[in-house]
Write a protein that holds these residues in place. Sequence first.
Motif, PDB file in Angstrom:
ATOM      1  N   ALA A  13       0.830  -1.206   0.000  1.00 21.64           N
ATOM      2  CA  ALA A  13       0.000   0.000   0.000  1.00 21.64           C
ATOM      3  C   ALA A  13       0.870   1.264   0.000  1.00 21.64           C
ATOM      4  O   ALA A  13       0.580   2.236  -0.705  1.00 21.64           O
ATOM      5  N   ILE A  14       1.959   1.241   0.785  1.00 19.76           N
ATOM      6  CA  ILE A  14       2.863   2.411   0.837  1.00 19.76           C
ATOM      7  C   ILE A  14       3.485   2.651  -0.539  1.00 19.76           C
ATOM      8  O   ILE A  14       3.519   3.783  -1.034  1.00 19.76           O
ATOM      9  N   THR A  21       1.151   9.346  -5.701  1.00 18.85           N
ATOM     10  CA  THR A  21       0.965  10.718  -5.186  1.00 18.85           C
ATOM     11  C   THR A  21       2.245  11.542  -5.084  1.00 18.85           C
ATOM     12  O   THR A  21       2.187  12.767  -4.969  1.00 18.85           O
ATOM     13  N   GLN A  22       3.412  10.893  -5.092  1.00 18.58           N
ATOM     14  CA  GLN A  22       4.712  11.534  -4.850  1.00 18.58           C
ATOM     15  C   GLN A  22       4.824  12.095  -3.428  1.00 18.58           C
ATOM     16  O   GLN A  22       5.764  12.813  -3.115  1.00 18.58           O
ATOM     17  N   GLU A  23       3.855  11.796  -2.582  1.00 21.27           N
ATOM     18  CA  GLU A  23       3.857  12.312  -1.207  1.00 21.27           C
ATOM     19  C   GLU A  23       4.185  11.187  -0.215  1.00 21.27           C
ATOM     20  O   GLU A  23       3.705  10.059  -0.397  1.00 21.27           O
ATOM     21  N   PRO A  24       4.998  11.469   0.826  1.00 21.91           N
ATOM     22  CA  PRO A  24       5.199  10.461   1.879  1.00 21.91           C
ATOM     23  C   PRO A  24       3.846   9.992   2.426  1.00 21.91           C
ATOM     24  O   PRO A  24       2.899  10.779   2.516  1.00 21.91           O
ATOM     25  N   GLY A  64       4.842  10.940   7.423  1.00 23.31           N
ATOM     26  CA  GLY A  64       4.813  10.028   6.273  1.00 23.31           C
ATOM     27  C   GLY A  64       6.093   9.238   6.075  1.00 23.31           C
ATOM     28  O   GLY A  64       7.170   9.622   6.547  1.00 23.31           O
ATOM     29  N   ARG A  65       5.960   8.106   5.385  1.00 24.17           N
ATOM     30  CA  ARG A  65       7.114   7.255   5.045  1.00 24.17           C
ATOM     31  C   ARG A  65       7.175   7.059   3.533  1.00 24.17           C
ATOM     32  O   ARG A  65       6.158   7.139   2.846  1.00 24.17           O
ATOM     33  N   VAL A  66       8.370   6.774   3.035  1.00 19.47           N
ATOM     34  CA  VAL A  66       8.551   6.445   1.610  1.00 19.47           C
ATOM     35  C   VAL A  66       9.315   5.127   1.518  1.00 19.47           C
ATOM     36  O   VAL A  66      10.072   4.782   2.429  1.00 19.47           O
TER      37      VAL A  66
END
Length: 340
Positions: A13-14, A21-24, A64-66
Amino acid sequence: MSLDDRKLEVLRAIVEDYVATQEPVGSKALVERHQLGVSPATVRNDMAVLEEEGYIRQPHTSAGRVPTDLGYRLFVDRLSRVKPLSPAERRAIERFLAGAVDLDDVVHRTVRLLAQLTRHVAVVQYPSLSRSAVRHLELVPISTTRLLLVMITDTGRVEQRLVELPAPVGPDDVTELRRRCNEKLAGQKLADTPPLVQGLVDETAPERRTTVACLATVLLETLVERGEERVALAGTANLARASVLDFQGTLRPVLEALEEEVILLKLIGEVEPSTTRVRIGDENKIDNLRSTSVVSTGYGPGATIVGGLGVLGPTRMDYPGTIATVRAVARYMGDLLAQN
């Protein structure tokens, strides 16, 4: 669902959310967007374990995480399902490539198509002479002491050389030479031709041997001393779509690497038949490309691989879609070569 399976679902999912989205990605967003069947607190615990094990990281102090390179690797190996292309996409590929008029056109259409479909940088290697066989040799008289040698390979490559002869040769002799060359060499792999060319000289009557030896020298240059392997490149501008953070703050090293043909050949060459290779971040041996991922495969008529093709983009890549597109385009290109 066991704990391990759940953590894998959280990682999947992450990856999917970050690519989209390019977002964490935070735990609250994950619970809202995915049917994980657990509370945000449980997801936070799973994310903590994934971070500890090196699959995700926190880029700054936000919640957030990436994914890390390791996280993407696990995703590609165990979690991603290759997206089948839609019938419309397949028809578009087929139509676009079917209009090609010659090998150059096939290569240039393929590289443009790959760049458009994946929105990454596309690289296509021309069919390698070292993997090709002789389809036909043509000798065209330009004057009584000069011939044009044209070699056509089974992969559509055409090589031309001038042959300067030591003495005048008549049209009948040229016809006979052409017949003997094709009898000896047509259908043979280029790598296997040197002893056959020598045989051509040895079997010639002494009074014509110097003429055939001159032709043999040029033949060997054409067949064996192959010129530089060539590649076509398209879609460099697609790199600008990515965030500079995707390339560790600067695009320059990536652009510099893409100017080197030797590097491009290393990226997409040496692929086993029916294998798609995905190299992520630090798995790339070339320092300047450690912020990128490369998806590549071989192509050719039937089971024969004559060249490689692939795409390069940020590690934040739609791996399932990119893998499917690279495979499909390679298959259509192979079919085209088989028909020619």
